[in-house]
Every structure is written in C-alpha cells, then in structure tokens.
Motif scaffolding. Sequence first.
Motif, PDB file in Angstrom:
ATOM      1  N   ALA A 187      64.844 -11.189 -44.936  1.00 20.96           N
ATOM      2  CA  ALA A 187      63.919 -10.800 -46.001  1.00 20.96           C
ATOM      3  C   ALA A 187      62.577 -10.427 -45.379  1.00 20.96           C
ATOM      4  O   ALA A 187      61.882  -9.531 -45.864  1.00 20.96           O
ATOM      5  N   SER A 188      62.197 -11.119 -44.313  1.00 24.34           N
ATOM      6  CA  SER A 188      60.945 -10.781 -43.625  1.00 24.34           C
ATOM      7  C   SER A 188      61.066 -11.082 -42.135  1.00 24.34           C
ATOM      8  O   SER A 188      61.839 -11.959 -41.731  1.00 24.34           O
ATOM      9  N   ILE A 214      62.249 -14.968 -38.391  1.00 19.98           N
ATOM     10  CA  ILE A 214      62.878 -14.278 -39.526  1.00 19.98           C
ATOM     11  C   ILE A 214      63.103 -15.277 -40.661  1.00 19.98           C
ATOM     12  O   ILE A 214      63.536 -16.410 -40.426  1.00 19.98           O
ATOM     13  N   ARG A 215      62.793 -14.833 -41.869  1.00 20.05           N
ATOM     14  CA  ARG A 215      63.160 -15.608 -43.063  1.00 20.05           C
ATOM     15  C   ARG A 215      64.227 -14.809 -43.782  1.00 20.05           C
ATOM     16  O   ARG A 215      64.088 -13.599 -43.979  1.00 20.05           O
ATOM     17  N   ARG A 220      66.697 -19.160 -45.439  1.00 17.35           N
ATOM     18  CA  ARG A 220      66.943 -19.809 -44.136  1.00 17.35           C
ATOM     19  C   ARG A 220      65.977 -19.236 -43.094  1.00 17.35           C
ATOM     20  O   ARG A 220      65.442 -18.143 -43.279  1.00 17.35           O
ATOM     21  N   LEU A 221      65.808 -19.987 -41.989  1.00 18.17           N
ATOM     22  CA  LEU A 221      64.832 -19.579 -40.979  1.00 18.17           C
ATOM     23  C   LEU A 221      65.501 -19.378 -39.622  1.00 18.17           C
ATOM     24  O   LEU A 221      66.424 -20.117 -39.265  1.00 18.17           O
ATOM     25  N   CYS A 222      64.975 -18.396 -38.890  1.00 19.88           N
ATOM     26  CA  CYS A 222      65.518 -18.123 -37.553  1.00 19.88           C
ATOM     27  C   CYS A 222      64.381 -17.801 -36.598  1.00 19.88           C
ATOM     28  O   CYS A 222      63.446 -17.075 -36.956  1.00 19.88           O
ATOM     29  N   ILE A 325      53.545  -9.207 -40.881  1.00 19.88           N
ATOM     30  CA  ILE A 325      54.903  -9.526 -41.330  1.00 19.88           C
ATOM     31  C   ILE A 325      55.480  -8.266 -41.971  1.00 19.88           C
ATOM     32  O   ILE A 325      54.809  -7.602 -42.761  1.00 19.88           O
ATOM     33  N   VAL A 326      56.712  -7.941 -41.622  1.00 18.13           N
ATOM     34  CA  VAL A 326      57.381  -6.791 -42.253  1.00 18.13           C
ATOM     35  C   VAL A 326      58.410  -7.330 -43.252  1.00 18.13           C
ATOM     36  O   VAL A 326      59.243  -8.169 -42.900  1.00 18.13           O
ATOM     37  N   HIS A 327      58.328  -6.849 -44.480  1.00 17.18           N
ATOM     38  CA  HIS A 327      59.283  -7.267 -45.512  1.00 17.18           C
ATOM     39  C   HIS A 327      60.387  -6.219 -45.627  1.00 17.18           C
ATOM     40  O   HIS A 327      60.112  -5.027 -45.644  1.00 17.18           O
ATOM     41  N   LEU A 328      61.620  -6.698 -45.702  1.00 16.14           N
ATOM     42  CA  LEU A 328      62.741  -5.748 -45.742  1.00 16.14           C
ATOM     43  C   LEU A 328      63.343  -5.684 -47.133  1.00 16.14           C
ATOM     44  O   LEU A 328      63.227  -6.593 -47.899  1.00 16.14           O
TER      45      LEU A 328
END
Length: 328
Positions: A187-188, A214-215, A220-222, A325-328
């Motif tokens: 998502a981001s 990454i969220r 979830r988080l990475c 932050i880039v939102h996808l």
Amino acid sequence: MIEAALFGAGRIGKIHAANLARQVGVRLKYVVDVHVESARELAQLHGASVVGVDQALEDPSIKAVVVASSTDTHADLIVRAAAAGKAIFCEKPVDLTLARAQAAADAVKQAGVLCMIGFQRRYDPTFAAVKARLQAGEIGVPEMLTVTSRDPGAPPVSYIKVSGGIFKDMLIHDFDIFRWILDDEAASVYATGSCLTDPAIGEAGDLDATAVTIRTRKGRLCQINTTRRAAYGYDQRFEILGSTGMLQAGNHRPTEVTAYSAHSVSADKPEHFFLERYRAAYAAEMAHFFDALVNGTPLRTTVHDGLKALELAEAATTSWREQRIVHL
Ligand SMILES: NC(=O)c1ccc[n+]([C@@H]2O[C@H](COP(=O)([O-])OP(=O)(O)OC[C@H]3O[C@@H](n4cnc5c(N)ncnc54)[C@H](O)[C@@H]3O)[C@@H](O)[C@H]2O)c1
C-alpha cells in the motif's frame, strides 16, 4: 522432443543452458548472442547451433525460448517470441520501465503463450519450505517480514550504469519475495539509501546500500535491508513473525563442517554468490517451466509477478529520489 532456443550466453545464460539440457525430452537447438564467440562456445558445449534472433523465432520446431540476455533486450524479445507463439522463460526484470514491461505482458496475453519470469528464489528449497510451513499455519497469521539481502561485492560500474539502479536490478528479487511470502500487495513504500562502499557507484547515479519499509494493504509490515558488499559472503535471509510464532530462512554454506578450538567455534561462511547459493533453485525453476509447458502445471512466477515487482522497484526509486512515502 521439445526444441528450445536460448538468448544470451553470459553468466546466467550458461546456467540456464545446462539446466535446460538436463530436462528429459528437451533439446537446446539454438544459442543466440550478439557476442558471437560466447554463443559459439556455449552452443558447442550443448550440441546446439548459433543463429540470429529471426532464425530462432521463425523456426516452427522451436516451442520454447529462454531469455537470458541483457535486461534492455527482455521486453522486445518477449513481444517477438509471443507473436511467434513460443513459450517464454525470461530473466528478471521484465524491463526497466513499467510501460515497456506492460506492453510485453499485453503481448503475452494476446498471444496466449506461457511467460515465466526467473524469480528463482521462490524455487529455493529453504525458502520454499518456509513458504509451505507458513501456508500450513505453523506460525498463525503473518504480521511482519524482515528481508536481508546482501551481495559479497558490487558488479563493475559499467554494469551498474545500465542496470536501471539497485532497486530494479537487485531489490527486484526482494520485492518478489515480499509479495510471495506475505501473499499481499504494497500500500505504501518508503525507501532510503546511501553509497557506502564505492564512490564510483554514487558517481554513476546509483546506491550500494538501501533500507526499504513497506506497509501492505492488509496492514502487514516489511523491512528490506540490502547492500552490495558483505565481507563474509552472500547473505540471503528472511524472518517472518506470525501471530503464534516465527519462521527464519537462513543462508546455505558450502559444507556443514564446524571446527571447535580452545578459542572459538567456526564454520564455513555462506556460499559465495547467487550462482552457488541458488544452484538448486535455477535447476528447479527450469524444470517447472517445462513441466508447465508439457503438463499444463500452472506457472508459479508469471509476467504479472514481474510487473508487480517492477512497480515496487519504481515506487522505491521515486521514494528515494524524492525522499517521501509513495502510496500505491
Ligand atoms: N535471476 C538471477 O538470479 C539473475 C542472475 C544474474 C543475471 N540475471 C539477469 O539475467 C540477464 C543477464 O545477466 P548476466 O549476468 O548473464 O549478464 P551477462 O552480461 O553475463 O550476459 C548477457 C549476455 O547477453 C548478450 N546480449 C546482449 N544483447 C543481446 C541481444 N540483443 N541478443 C542476444 N544476446 C544479447 C550479451 O552479449 C551477453 O553475452 C540480466 O537481465 C540480469 O538481470 C538474473
């Protein structure tokens, strides 16, 4: 007998040629490389002939092509091979731009051919076992993923200049691992990086160390940490924290000998680099490609996966360049 053509007789082309030649009922008929000497050497090793792209694609006996040439040739070769009705195995990344990668994916869809992308880490026995145990529910619901991905050394700066940058060249594998392990989409993305090992890499406009967060859409988080230099070898590990436990995927060592002395306990360092670490994975992915072609087994790494990983690589590049932050 399925006859196949290989494009690119470089480092990875040699590995794929050997694995292709090992498949029962498959013959490597042609090797294509603009560097004719490389093509000739590899063709000779496998009893194949050296031809040009056109001749390989125009031959109706060629049912499959393996694209292992330089990255800037992938999209065009996918489009041409798809139009010729060939099943395609293509190395990562699909391309360096999303637009060209999308055009290649469209051509594959229109032609209705198989197109597998060489994300070999999914076929690595250790990583595949972790994924299977995760799917079996051993640690409950996955919540956090940490990926460590460190090369022993950087490629030549001449390669870096045409590689598309560390996110598209190197982290593309980590982005694929992220999507595969968490079975989720980003998502981001926030990416930062530095040039810590060689100023020449920075002068070429690239990074040699990165940290990416990454969220996912499911929350979830990475975290991915990457460097082009690990003094102790190729470091490929990841860790998943789930609601009821944790799974870790570790490095492979050339031998499992451990030496105990009065001062220390020591073991081999991790296998040197990707050609060694992923030897089994490269063999397994090629077997999977021909299994899909002959028996209709669904492909596990498709051109869609190639596009999604590239989308993340592009988002990370933008995030780093614009420090946002880039939102996808
Ligand atoms: N999945 C992996 O682990 C992995 C590992 C290494 C490389 N790769 C990918 O594989 C590709 C090749 O990498 P490499 O390390 O083998 O590079 P390499 O430079 O060793 O080999 C590339 C070969 O492609 C040839 N070539 C260039 N243009 C061509 C064309 N138009 N037609 C036919 N051949 C052409 C070159 O002459 C060269 O021999 C790259 O896209 C790279 O990202 C993937």
